[in-house]
Enzyme design. Structure first.
Site, mmCIF file in Angstrom:
data_model
loop_
_atom_site.group_PDB
_atom_site.id
_atom_site.type_symbol
_atom_site.label_atom_id
_atom_site.label_comp_id
_atom_site.label_asym_id
_atom_site.label_seq_id
_atom_site.Cartn_x
_atom_site.Cartn_y
_atom_site.Cartn_z
ATOM 1 N N HIS A 45 3.092 5.415 4.315
ATOM 2 C CA HIS A 45 2.050 6.432 4.203
ATOM 3 C C HIS A 45 1.795 7.105 5.550
ATOM 4 C CE1 HIS A 45 0.293 4.621 0.256
ATOM 5 N NE2 HIS A 45 1.218 5.527 0.031
ATOM 6 N N CYS A 101 8.314 -4.394 1.833
ATOM 7 C CA CYS A 101 8.003 -5.283 2.952
ATOM 8 C C CYS A 101 8.148 -6.733 2.492
ATOM 9 C CB CYS A 101 6.587 -5.043 3.450
ATOM 10 S SG CYS A 101 6.048 -6.228 4.707
ATOM 11 N N GLU A 131 0.903 -0.633 -3.664
ATOM 12 C CA GLU A 131 1.155 -2.067 -3.536
ATOM 13 C C GLU A 131 0.510 -2.840 -4.675
ATOM 14 O OE1 GLU A 131 0.058 -5.829 -0.685
ATOM 15 O OE2 GLU A 131 0.266 -3.864 0.284
ATOM 16 N N SER A 273 1.631 2.393 9.813
ATOM 17 C CA SER A 273 2.683 3.349 9.477
ATOM 18 C C SER A 273 2.687 4.564 10.401
ATOM 19 C CB SER A 273 2.539 3.793 8.015
ATOM 20 O OG SER A 273 1.229 4.233 7.736
#
Length: 326
Positions: A45, A101, A131, A273
């Protein structure tokens, strides 16, 4: 005469190992296979990162039905995907690379383990976040109940007579999650939890660094990150709860210099990020406006690195062909 303003740089800040791995997966796929490379959802993001990869040939889509059957690599973002997405990719025999991840994957496996043991899952997280969608999508519909805050924890009614376990999104506020877990544990004796905290090391470290910056006197904390980045938004909230003002900016140009100049001590951090180049943009913009002394405030050293998928490390490179997700 000493500088009129102090800038405290929180450390750690910016890229974590999971974000770094995800970006390297896209870069390596482009280097090995050329453009286009398809990416389901933003790889991370951050608009600056996404636009940079797009300029190099990455094509970002929201769903697999936007991707043609042309044999090109398809990458799943760092946030993870539901099992139905993986199944659809396999059905279409897409050449997929999984940039999830590893710490998110750990949560997925944890939820599956609890489900196999007959437990209903209470997932602490934010509705609609990729997520959370991916984690809930690891299990059958109805196997997971989402809990977003302490108020919901106090009111949630899971299935009666079923053992319970909790797990969480990896990018939440450490303090908020602890409060929610405390409420759930008080209501549901025997509530099982993760063997190791689900909130990732990078999220915890960055929040601790923000608290340290405020403790050192920062009355304003600038967070470099995207408004749709959960960990970036949490950093701003942590700063505010520690007693400072907080602003979230994506680029230095968004920072109100007049407002910032009213603070003698300013903290600066970045979401997981956000690249360091954007942090240095803010430093340069502030330095051009005020006489500034820059100091580091370090709470931890991060040396974790995650390996790339085998399909991107083989020599010679694996040619694009139908392949199940790594």
């Amino acid at each position: 005469m000493p500088p009129a303003h102090t800038l405290l740089l929180a450390a750690p800040r910016g890229f974590c190992a999971g974000v770094d791995r995800a970006i390297r997966i896209v870069e390596e796929a482009l280097a090995r296979h050329g453009a286009p490379v398809y990416v389901r959802h933003e790889i991370v993001h951050n608009r600056h990162v996404v636009d940079g990869l797009r300029a190099r040939g990455a094509v970002f889509v929201e769903e697999l039905d936007e991707i043609p059957d042309d044999g090109r690599p398809v990458i799943f973002s760092a946030h993870g995907v539901a099992k139905s997405v993986v199944s659809e990719a396999m059905r279409r025999r897409l050449f997929t690379l999984d940039a999830t991840c590893p710490l998110v994957t750990k949560v997925h496996r944890e939820a599956e383990r609890h489900h196999r043991q007959g437990r209903h899952i209470l997932l602490i997280g934010h509705a609609g976040h990729p997520e959370v969608v991916g984690t809930m999508g690891q299990l059958p519909v109805g196997a997971v109940t989402l809990v977003e805050d302490a108020a919901q924890a106090a009111a949630v009614q899971p299935p009666a007579g079923v053992p319970l376990a909790w797990t969480s999104q990896t990018t939440l506020s450490v303090d908020d999650t602890a409060e929610i877990v405390a409420v759930l544990a008080a209501r549901f004796p025997g509530l099982a939890g993760p063997a190791k905290e689900d909130i990732c090391y990078a999220t915890s470290n960055r929040q601790a660094a923000v608290k340290a910056v405020v403790a050192r006197g920062a009355s304003l904390v600038v967070v470099v990150g995207a408004p749709n980045s959960s960990n970036s938004v949490r950093l701003a909230e942590v700063a505010q709860r520690a007693g400072a003002e907080a602003v979230l900016v994506q680029r230095a140009a968004e920072l109100d210099l007049d407002a910032a100049a009213r603070h003698a001590v300013i903290g600066l951090t970045a979401g997981a990020s956000a690249p360091e180049s954007l942090v240095q943009e803010v430093v340069a913009r502030l330095s051009a406006r005020v006489d500034l002394a820059v100091e580091d405030v370090t709470v931890a050293e991060e040396r974790i690195e995650f390996r790339l998928p085998p399909a991107l490390t083989r020599d010679p490179p694996l040619a694009p062909r139908p392949l199940a997700a790594d």
